[in-house]
Write a protein that holds these residues in place. Structure first.
Motif, PDB file in Angstrom:
ATOM      1  N   GLU A   1       0.628  -1.092   0.063  1.00 44.58           N
ATOM      2  CA  GLU A   1       0.103  -0.144   0.048  1.00 44.58           C
ATOM      3  C   GLU A   1       1.026   1.430  -0.100  1.00 44.58           C
ATOM      4  N   LEU A   2       1.736   1.212   0.697  1.00 49.05           N
ATOM      5  CA  LEU A   2       2.804   2.580   0.687  1.00 49.05           C
ATOM      6  C   LEU A   2       3.470   2.537  -0.610  1.00 49.05           C
ATOM      7  N   GLN A   3       3.737   1.667  -1.008  1.00 48.84           N
ATOM      8  CA  GLN A   3       4.794   1.777  -2.480  1.00 48.84           C
ATOM      9  C   GLN A   3       3.614   1.996  -3.512  1.00 48.84           C
ATOM     10  N   ALA A   4       2.247   1.725  -3.502  1.00 51.32           N
ATOM     11  CA  ALA A   4       1.203   2.252  -4.331  1.00 51.32           C
ATOM     12  C   ALA A   4       1.202   3.835  -4.390  1.00 51.32           C
ATOM     13  N   LEU A   5       1.069   4.193  -2.929  1.00 42.89           N
ATOM     14  CA  LEU A   5       0.878   5.551  -2.815  1.00 42.89           C
ATOM     15  C   LEU A   5       2.037   6.401  -3.257  1.00 42.89           C
TER      16      LEU A   5
ATOM     17  N   ASP B   1       3.330  -1.702   8.598  1.00 40.71           N
ATOM     18  CA  ASP B   1       3.221  -3.346   9.006  1.00 40.71           C
ATOM     19  C   ASP B   1       4.651  -4.006   8.641  1.00 40.71           C
ATOM     20  N   GLY B   2       5.345  -4.303   9.576  1.00 35.60           N
ATOM     21  CA  GLY B   2       6.426  -5.016   9.504  1.00 35.60           C
ATOM     22  C   GLY B   2       7.557  -4.349   9.154  1.00 35.60           C
ATOM     23  N   GLY B   3       7.574  -3.096   9.157  1.00 37.37           N
ATOM     24  CA  GLY B   3       8.593  -2.129   9.321  1.00 37.37           C
ATOM     25  C   GLY B   3       9.623  -2.197   8.136  1.00 37.37           C
ATOM     26  N   LYS B   4      10.887  -1.751   8.470  1.00 36.30           N
ATOM     27  CA  LYS B   4      11.824  -1.742   7.372  1.00 36.30           C
ATOM     28  C   LYS B   4      12.265  -3.217   7.009  1.00 36.30           C
ATOM     29  N   PRO B   5      12.221  -4.331   7.848  1.00 42.06           N
ATOM     30  CA  PRO B   5      12.488  -5.599   7.276  1.00 42.06           C
ATOM     31  C   PRO B   5      11.548  -5.807   6.243  1.00 42.06           C
ATOM     32  N   ALA B   6      10.221  -5.836   6.371  1.00 39.27           N
ATOM     33  CA  ALA B   6       9.169  -5.999   5.313  1.00 39.27           C
ATOM     34  C   ALA B   6       9.443  -5.104   3.977  1.00 39.27           C
ATOM     35  N   TRP B   7      10.012  -4.100   4.026  1.00 37.53           N
ATOM     36  CA  TRP B   7      10.015  -3.297   3.120  1.00 37.53           C
ATOM     37  C   TRP B   7      11.554  -3.855   2.197  1.00 37.53           C
TER      38      TRP B   7
ATOM     39  N   GLY C   1      11.752  -6.626  -1.387  1.00 37.39           N
ATOM     40  CA  GLY C   1      12.649  -5.956  -2.918  1.00 37.39           C
ATOM     41  C   GLY C   1      12.867  -4.628  -3.134  1.00 37.39           C
ATOM     42  N   HIS C   2      12.434  -3.898  -1.932  1.00 37.70           N
ATOM     43  CA  HIS C   2      12.489  -2.393  -2.467  1.00 37.70           C
ATOM     44  C   HIS C   2      13.881  -1.810  -1.754  1.00 37.70           C
ATOM     45  N   ARG C   3      14.269  -0.755  -2.310  1.00 38.26           N
ATOM     46  CA  ARG C   3      15.707  -0.262  -1.910  1.00 38.26           C
ATOM     47  C   ARG C   3      15.510   0.542  -0.532  1.00 38.26           C
TER      48      ARG C   3
END
Length: 287
Positions: A15-19, A126-132, A136-138
């Protein structure tokens, strides 16, 4: 993507990436912190954070200076905190997303503070930086420039309010509310710990370790599961949230919001304030 925006509790990586991909202006707050090494979070931020994120230091930005009797992390002055948010460029109604690498332990404090300031559009990643990273996001080490000052102004709190040590003390015998302590079970029981000069917990409190709000992947449990757990703990009473210094208690506040059980009040000074006055009662053992 969830069509229900703004995001007010949690936001997923997708959801964050889509925003971000659709050009929505999002203020990202990196809340990395380590109680044992207060500057470690800033170092970790410098090594790699979500692109565009600004650093929020627990001691310096998300709290005011303790005086020895008001806990380790007193709430910041509202006007000072509002000015800091404007310096980051926060605008009225802008989506804020807070994150860390510790299951939201520190990000939830930022979430609660912004809600306390009347800002509705704030969520924890949700899941924080580890989930990001897993998605596969940089990450980047580039620090954003100062930018344009925002126009944010404080409004009425969107959280259940705060209580003082006197309020908690007065409520112990009456049992009108249930204190939930977010510290780990060993500290709650009264096992020795360097963070607690006096060991134990507030009489009548129940232990809800904040990490129990998370599943094995470090994401928040479902609303239904959280509602069942908290309802059993509260038994119909309103919640007063405590921890070591009013920080991880905010994690339980967020979990209660997710569960559809809003209105919990925060005891900001928490255990570190409670034990600063030797006349306040202390209990040890299981709840």
């Amino acid at each position: 993507m969830n069509d229900k925006t703004p995001f007010e509790t949690l936001i997923s990586v997708a959801e964050l990436q889509a925003l971000l991909e659709c050009g929505t202006s999002v203020l990202l707050l990196d809340c990395e912190f380590d109680l044992a090494s207060p500057e470690k979070g800033r170092t970790v931020y410098a090594q790699g954070h979500l692109p565009g994120a600004r650093y929020a230091h627990l001691d310096n930005d998300l709290a005011s200076v303790p005086d020895g009797s008001n806990g380790r992390h007193p709430l910041p002055d509202r006007d000072t905190f509002a000015a800091w948010l404007r310096s980051l460029g926060l605008r009225k109604g802008q989506q804020v997303v807070a994150y860390d690498s510790n299951g939201g332990a520190w990000a939830a404090r930022a979430w609660w503070l912004l809600r306390w300031m009347g800002h509705r559009a704030v969520a924890v990643l949700d899941g924080g930086k580890p989930a990001w990273v897993v998605a596969g996001h940089r990450l980047t080490s580039e620090v954003p420039g100062a930018g344009v000052e925002g126009d944010f102004t404080p409004g009425q709190p969107l959280v259940g309010g705060i209580v003082s040590a006197q309020d908690v003390l007065a409520g112990i015998d009456g049992g009108a509310a249930q204190v939930l302590d977010a510290r780990d079970p060993s500290r709650f029981r009264g096992n020795p710990n360097p963070l607690d000069p006096v060991a134990g917990h507030i009489p009548g409190a129940r232990n809800r370790f904040f990490r129990d709000n998370l599943d094995g992947d470090g994401r928040f449990r479902s609303a239904e599961e959280l509602a069942a757990t908290f309802s059993a703990l509260l038994e119909g009473k309103p919640a007063v949230l405590s921890c070591g210094s009013g920080v991880t208690a905010c994690h339980n506040a967020l979990a209660l919001e997710i569960a559809g059980l809003p209105g919990a009040r925060l005891y900001p000074g928490s255990w570190s304030e409670w034990i600063s006055h030797p006349s306040r009662p202390v209990e040890t053992g299981e709840a």
